[in-house]
Design a protein around this motif. Structure first.
Motif, short mmCIF file in Angstrom:
data_model
loop_
_atom_site.label_atom_id
_atom_site.label_comp_id
_atom_site.label_asym_id
_atom_site.label_seq_id
_atom_site.Cartn_x
_atom_site.Cartn_y
_atom_site.Cartn_z
N PHE A 45 0.84 -1.19 0.00
CA PHE A 45 0.00 0.00 0.00
C PHE A 45 0.88 1.25 0.00
N ALA A 46 1.91 1.24 0.85
CA ALA A 46 2.81 2.39 0.95
C ALA A 46 3.59 2.63 -0.33
N ALA A 47 3.84 1.57 -1.08
CA ALA A 47 4.53 1.75 -2.36
C ALA A 47 3.67 2.55 -3.33
N GLU A 48 2.35 2.40 -3.22
CA GLU A 48 1.44 3.15 -4.08
C GLU A 48 1.13 4.53 -3.50
N VAL A 49 1.07 4.60 -2.16
CA VAL A 49 0.73 5.85 -1.48
C VAL A 49 1.76 6.07 -0.37
N PRO A 50 2.91 6.62 -0.69
CA PRO A 50 3.96 6.80 0.33
C PRO A 50 3.51 7.65 1.53
N ALA A 209 -5.08 2.02 -4.40
CA ALA A 209 -4.41 1.19 -3.40
C ALA A 209 -5.42 0.56 -2.45
N ASN A 210 -6.46 1.31 -2.14
CA ASN A 210 -7.51 0.79 -1.26
C ASN A 210 -8.22 -0.40 -1.92
N ASP A 211 -8.47 -0.29 -3.22
CA ASP A 211 -9.11 -1.40 -3.95
C ASP A 211 -8.19 -2.62 -3.99
N HIS A 212 -6.90 -2.40 -4.20
CA HIS A 212 -5.95 -3.51 -4.24
C HIS A 212 -5.89 -4.22 -2.89
N TYR A 213 -5.95 -3.44 -1.81
CA TYR A 213 -5.94 -4.03 -0.48
C TYR A 213 -7.17 -4.91 -0.25
N ALA A 214 -8.34 -4.41 -0.63
CA ALA A 214 -9.57 -5.19 -0.47
C ALA A 214 -9.53 -6.46 -1.31
N ALA A 216 -7.01 -8.17 -1.99
CA ALA A 216 -6.06 -9.12 -1.40
C ALA A 216 -6.66 -9.87 -0.23
N GLY A 217 -7.91 -9.57 0.11
CA GLY A 217 -8.60 -10.30 1.17
C GLY A 217 -8.80 -9.52 2.44
N GLY A 218 -8.30 -8.29 2.49
CA GLY A 218 -8.47 -7.50 3.69
C GLY A 218 -9.90 -7.01 3.85
N VAL A 219 -10.26 -6.68 5.11
CA VAL A 219 -11.59 -6.12 5.37
C VAL A 219 -11.68 -4.77 4.68
N PRO A 220 -12.65 -4.56 3.80
CA PRO A 220 -12.70 -3.30 3.03
C PRO A 220 -12.86 -2.09 3.94
N TYR A 221 -12.29 -0.98 3.51
CA TYR A 221 -12.47 0.32 4.17
C TYR A 221 -13.00 1.26 3.10
N LEU A 222 -14.18 1.79 3.32
CA LEU A 222 -14.82 2.64 2.32
C LEU A 222 -14.43 4.10 2.54
N LEU A 223 -13.82 4.70 1.52
CA LEU A 223 -13.54 6.12 1.57
C LEU A 223 -14.85 6.89 1.39
N ARG A 224 -15.04 7.94 2.19
CA ARG A 224 -16.26 8.73 2.09
C ARG A 224 -15.90 10.20 1.90
N THR A 225 -16.74 10.89 1.15
CA THR A 225 -16.50 12.30 0.87
C THR A 225 -16.70 13.12 2.15
#
Length: 271
Positions: A45-50, A209-214, A216-225
């Motif tokens: 994740f950090a590689a995509e979003v340092p 990066a958030n989509d890639h994490y989800a 990979a099997g992680g519990v999704p985290y929804l970004l909200r405006t």
């Protein structure tokens, strides 16, 4: 590089081969309560979003400032930390009791690994109290019942703390209803302390990066405006400066200077 040093044997219900958001969050914040899968996912994740490590630390700093404000400025002596996550120095009870030694703090989480480390939450000043409740935040009736064993929710104002956890409740109406029920369950004069991650045009890689994490099997985290985040405070009285990027909420000398408008936070008084 930080190395993972969690319990040698994972507690029942913990799959060490699947990354978990609380453990990755701990990794980003410089902790050590994570497994190899969490390190790999966190570094990917950090590689995509340092900037993610700085954002994670900024969230913790907002929590520190807002809890301290609730105790010292709003005069609250009770804190209910909902979806508390893994221990991270200083913990919420340490922040609250440093401001007032009589403060009483209850942590709520249902992660088995958090439960293993609950002892870190149970030290307290002699004048105050701390407790840990193993419960799903989505069961507000149980949360309120169990928390009331330590806190006087009906008569004493309480700081309700949602530190970057509501994104795991992906249905927005459900998330709103949960916050509203807990707000209704505390005494007038209480406060809502809430932070949440948002999408940002300055960090377009965050959503990917958030989509890639989800995936990979992680519990999704929804970004909200920010507009959606503002909905959690409907009917409440926002404390100045209102809902703002977390570094802009009453900054102090330790506040990180993050330019991206990603992590948003606010405190509101409950009438």
């Amino acid at each position: 590089m930080t190395e993972p040093v969690p319990p040698r044997e994972a507690p029942t219900g913990v799959d060490t081969g699947v990354p978990h958001s609380a453990r990755i969050w701990n990794f980003w914040q410089g902790g050590h309560l994570f497994y190899e899968a969490d390190r790999v996912a966190g570094e990917a994740f950090a590689a995509e979003v340092p900037e993610i490590r700085e954002l994670a630390l900024s969230s913790r700093q907002f929590l520190r400032r807002s809890v301290r404000w609730a105790v010292t400025e709003a005069g609250l002596r009770q804190v209910l930390d909902l979806g508390a996550g893994l221990p991270s120095e200083p913990n919420v009870h340490e922040i609250a009791q440093a401001a007032d030694r009589t403060a009483r703090v209850v942590y709520v989480d249902n992660d088995p690994l958090v439960t293993v480390h609950q002892a870190a939450y149970l030290d307290s000043t002699p004048q105050g109290a701390t407790a840990y409740v193993h419960a799903d935040v989505r069961d507000p009736e149980r949360v309120l019942t169990e928390a009331a064993r330590t806190l006087d929710l009906a008569r004493q104002p309480t700081a309700l703390v949602f530190s970057d956890m509501l994104g795991h409740i992906t249905d927005l109406d459900e998330a709103y209803a949960l916050v509203r029920r807990l707000v209704d369950g505390v005494a007038p004069g209480s406060c809502l302390v809430l932070s949440h991650t948002a999408p940002s045009s300055r960090l377009p890689a965050l959503a990917t990066a958030n989509d890639h994490y989800a995936a990979a099997g992680g519990v999704p985290y929804l970004l909200r405006t920010p507009e959606q985040i503002a909905g959690f405070f409907e009917g409440l009285d926002l404390v100045a400066p209102g809902l703002v990027p977390m570094p802009r909420w009453r900054p102090d000398g330790s506040t990180l200077g993050i330019a991206a408008d990603v992590g948003w936070g606010a405190v509101a008084r409950i009438p």
